[in-house]
Write a protein that holds these residues in place. Structure first.
Motif, mmCIF file in Angstrom:
data_model
loop_
_atom_site.group_PDB
_atom_site.id
_atom_site.type_symbol
_atom_site.label_atom_id
_atom_site.label_comp_id
_atom_site.label_asym_id
_atom_site.label_seq_id
_atom_site.Cartn_x
_atom_site.Cartn_y
_atom_site.Cartn_z
ATOM 1 N N VAL A 63 0.666 -0.851 0.227
ATOM 2 C CA VAL A 63 0.151 0.192 0.054
ATOM 3 C C VAL A 63 0.934 1.409 0.290
ATOM 4 C CG1 VAL A 63 -1.795 1.404 1.307
ATOM 5 C CG2 VAL A 63 -1.636 -0.950 1.421
ATOM 6 N N ILE A 64 1.978 1.254 0.973
ATOM 7 C CA ILE A 64 2.976 2.752 1.052
ATOM 8 C C ILE A 64 3.303 2.746 -0.253
ATOM 9 C CG2 ILE A 64 4.865 3.517 2.443
ATOM 10 C CD1 ILE A 64 3.380 1.978 4.751
ATOM 11 N N GLN A 65 4.267 1.619 -0.709
ATOM 12 C CA GLN A 65 5.014 1.904 -2.156
ATOM 13 C C GLN A 65 4.526 2.389 -3.522
ATOM 14 O OE1 GLN A 65 8.581 -1.333 -1.983
ATOM 15 N NE2 GLN A 65 7.741 -1.666 0.105
ATOM 16 N N THR A 66 3.378 1.784 -3.884
ATOM 17 C CA THR A 66 2.454 2.084 -4.744
ATOM 18 C C THR A 66 1.478 3.315 -4.748
ATOM 19 O OG1 THR A 66 0.890 0.738 -3.942
ATOM 20 C CG2 THR A 66 1.749 -0.530 -5.368
ATOM 21 N N ARG A 67 1.420 3.487 -3.370
ATOM 22 C CA ARG A 67 0.808 5.435 -3.045
ATOM 23 C C ARG A 67 2.224 6.253 -3.685
ATOM 24 N NH1 ARG A 67 -2.774 8.458 -4.884
ATOM 25 N NH2 ARG A 67 -3.070 9.968 -2.510
ATOM 26 N N LEU A 68 3.119 5.855 -2.816
ATOM 27 C CA LEU A 68 4.149 6.946 -2.473
ATOM 28 C C LEU A 68 4.980 7.495 -4.773
ATOM 29 C CD1 LEU A 68 6.678 6.392 0.090
ATOM 30 C CD2 LEU A 68 5.194 7.565 0.265
ATOM 31 N N GLU A 69 4.982 5.516 -5.141
ATOM 32 C CA GLU A 69 5.436 5.830 -6.514
ATOM 33 C C GLU A 69 4.289 6.739 -7.346
ATOM 34 O OE1 GLU A 69 7.123 2.729 -9.750
ATOM 35 O OE2 GLU A 69 4.706 2.333 -9.234
ATOM 36 N N GLU A 70 3.311 6.492 -6.621
ATOM 37 C CA GLU A 70 2.241 7.368 -7.523
ATOM 38 C C GLU A 70 2.259 9.177 -7.625
ATOM 39 O OE1 GLU A 70 -2.993 7.587 -7.921
ATOM 40 O OE2 GLU A 70 -1.982 5.798 -6.541
ATOM 41 N N VAL A 71 2.043 9.661 -6.410
ATOM 42 C CA VAL A 71 2.116 10.027 -5.728
ATOM 43 C C VAL A 71 4.035 11.409 -5.661
ATOM 44 C CG1 VAL A 71 1.712 12.018 -3.496
ATOM 45 C CG2 VAL A 71 -0.235 9.903 -4.516
ATOM 46 N N MET A 72 4.348 10.400 -5.375
ATOM 47 C CA MET A 72 5.691 11.288 -5.566
ATOM 48 C C MET A 72 6.168 12.317 -4.526
ATOM 49 S SD MET A 72 8.531 10.455 -9.105
ATOM 50 C CE MET A 72 8.042 8.426 -8.842
#
Length: 559
Positions: free
Chosen positions: A499-508
């Motif tokens: 959850v965390i990693q995919t969200r960070l990649e999405e929003v950056m």
């Protein structure tokens, strides 16, 4: 408690060359300092006047954690191992993860002669609870002194992940002194009283010295004095190293591959740990202003970077790949999410993808080749510390690369104090810096420090250390769940990491650049006991606290 030095690179702005020359002239011959052969002379990258501040909870401290003030245990970030006892000797969780019991040493005194007890631990934990800007770990427990050598810390919910933060990243302070301070979150603590291996000896704006604590519970260190110098930047550090005027620095020198040849008597060690990024003030709801508040701009920059060229020109190829989910490649390979579009950031630029992202967000390229939207050009300023030659080169290289993608990037060099203030207050568009790990080799801590809504603040207020002002319900929820999952339940933990990693990649909110290879050069002929690749008993960076104190304690003057 996160303290950028850094931090991780606790380096500051340029001063006049004459001042640096005067400092070097004040030292004796090669390999010796003005304090003698049992004095260790170090350069953290500081290039500007020191401001006397030993408060271990201040983002602008000059030293203190590990040397003057200690934690309960020491966690080695470079390898998976049991933590080393410091003020604590043992700890245990109850089965539910709601109660942490800690046993303390019975033979410790503060440097003013007062006895250290469990009351000091309870006071410290209560203090950081009262003052949110001091509570960089997000501690929410309730501490009780069972007796002088036992503390019980209770939580409303399972809190297994709190253990390394409480035990390894909270610096215990004396209740009999700090209890009288009106606002300890703002006090500079110019004359600190601690339990650590060192005490303040003298202070000048261009140099300060710590002296060995003769009453230290672990025995008086063999290195009797540690002298911190302020020079005019990385080049001055390299020059001082060549002249044998400093014994330990962490930072780039020319021709790193041949340190032993170019600097006789010295050796170098490189460890990948801190993750270089462009920090963005990302959250307009918390007062951030500028084109970087648009996620499309941040992701366009990410795709337009030529990381291979940056590594070569700025970092002498000592850096390595970085993951957009900010799990550490190599150490955290099993944790890097399969849901990421990029397992690691591309090393080559993709200008076409950058253009597609910008155009999709309503940006239009002008006749000058620079994108614009609503009458405002896509122009961004990156704040960088004067004297940080590697970072300055990196920003200059990025500026040339991003121009090809229709983005204008301008470097603004500041003193470290100005840069640190801007970072903490959110008064910036972009800053080049590094995301640093927490108290244990687990990415949870980096996520909590830099991406939790609990560790940020509106622009104009001090954030520590979520400087990007990022707040996201999904990430906060995943972090909360991770606290209650036992460390050995890898499957359940991975769901939250995904959850965390995919969200960070999405929003950056932090734009990944490279995993920095942290290189230190040290005087092996003058002192023995340095960390090496074969024996990384601590992360070997002079600005890494409390690791530097572990090194100070281990070193001995060579015969």
């Amino acid at each position: 408690m996160f303290l950028q030095t850094k931090h991780r690179r606790a380096r500051t702005a340029a001063v006049a060359a004459a001042a640096a020359a005067a400092l070097l002239a004040g030292c004796s011959g090669p390999g010796e300092s003005s304090s003698g052969n049992d004095a260790l002379v170090v350069f953290t990258g500081q290039s500007g006047d020191y401001q006397r501040n030993y408060n271990p909870y201040s983002p602008t401290l000059i030293d203190g954690p590990g040397t003057i003030f200690e934690g309960l245990f020491f966690y080695n970030l470079t390898r998976r191992a049991e933590p080393e006892p410091l003020l604590g000797t043992a700890y245990r969780w109850n089965e539910e993860g709601t109660e942490l019991s800690v046993t303390l040493r019975d033979d410790v005194k503060w440097t003013d002669g007062e006895k250290f007890t469990a009351d000091d631990v309870v006071f410290t934990l209560d203090m950081i609870t009262k003052y949110p800007t001091m509570n960089g770990t997000g501690y929410k427990g309730k501490a009780t002194a069972v007796d002088d050598t036992h503390v019980k810390i209770s939580f409303d919910k399972p809190a297994f992940m709190e253990g390394p933060q409480i035990l390894g990243k909270i610096w215990i302070v004396p209740e009999h002194i700090w209890g009288k301070i009106k606002d300890p979150s703002k006090d500079r603590i110019e004359n600190p009283v601690g339990t650590g291996p060192y005490m303040v000896d003298d202070f000048k704006a261009q140099a300060f010295t710590l002296k060995a604590n003769p009453g230290y519970w672990g025995g008086e260190p063999k290195v009797k004095k540690v002298r911190y110098l302020s020079l005019s930047g990385n080049q001055a550090g390299a020059d001082a190293l060549a002249a044998g005027k400093i014994d330990w620095q962490t930072g780039p020198v020319p021709d790193l591959a041949n340190v032993e040849k170019n600097y006789p008597g010295y050796r170098a060690v490189t460890v990948p740990m801190n993750q270089t990024a462009l920090f963005t003030c990302s959250n307009s709801a918390l007062g951030c202003k500028g084109p970087q508040t648009d996620p499309a701009v941040r992701k366009a920059i990410y795709h337009a970077l030529d990381r291979g060229q940056i590594n070569s020109l700025a970092f002498q190829n000592t850096s390595s790949e970085i993951s957009p989910g900010f799990a550490l490649p190599g150490r955290d390979d099993k944790i890097i999410s399969s849901g990421l579009k990029d397992r690691t950031a591309p090393m080559e630029p993709d200008v076409a993808t950058a253009a597609r992202l910008l155009q999709g967000a309503g940006w239009t390229k002008g006749s000058d080749g620079i994108y614009a939207k609503d009458g405002r050009k896509l122009e961004l300023t990156v704040k960088v510390v004067s004297g940080w030659t590697d970072y300055i080169t990196a920003v200059d290289t990025m500026a040339q690369q991003l121009k090809k993608a229709g983005i204008k990037l301008t470097a603004q060099q500041l003193s470290w104090n100005e840069w640190s203030d801007a970072r903490g207050q959110g008064e910036y568009e972009l800053i080049i810096d590094a995301l640093t790990p927490g108290p244990a080799p687990d990415p949870y801590y980096l996520y909590y420090y830099f991406f939790s809504g609990a560790t940020t603040a509106p622009v104009g207020e001090a954030a520590n250390p979520n400087f990007s002002r990022f707040k996201d319900a999904a990430v906060d929820g995943a972090l909360e769940k991770l606290k209650s999952i036992a460390p050995d339940d890898t499957a359940a933990r991975q769901e939250q990491y995904d959850v965390i990693q995919t969200r960070l990649e999405e929003v950056m909110p932090y734009i990944p650049v490279l995993t920095g290879g942290t290189t230190s050069e040290y005087h092996a002929d003058k002192f023995t006991g340095w960390p090496t690749q074969e024996d990384l008993y601590a992360f070997p960076a002079i600005w890494s606290r409390p690791d530097h104190a572990q090194v100070f304690k281990k070193l001995k003057p060579a015969a």
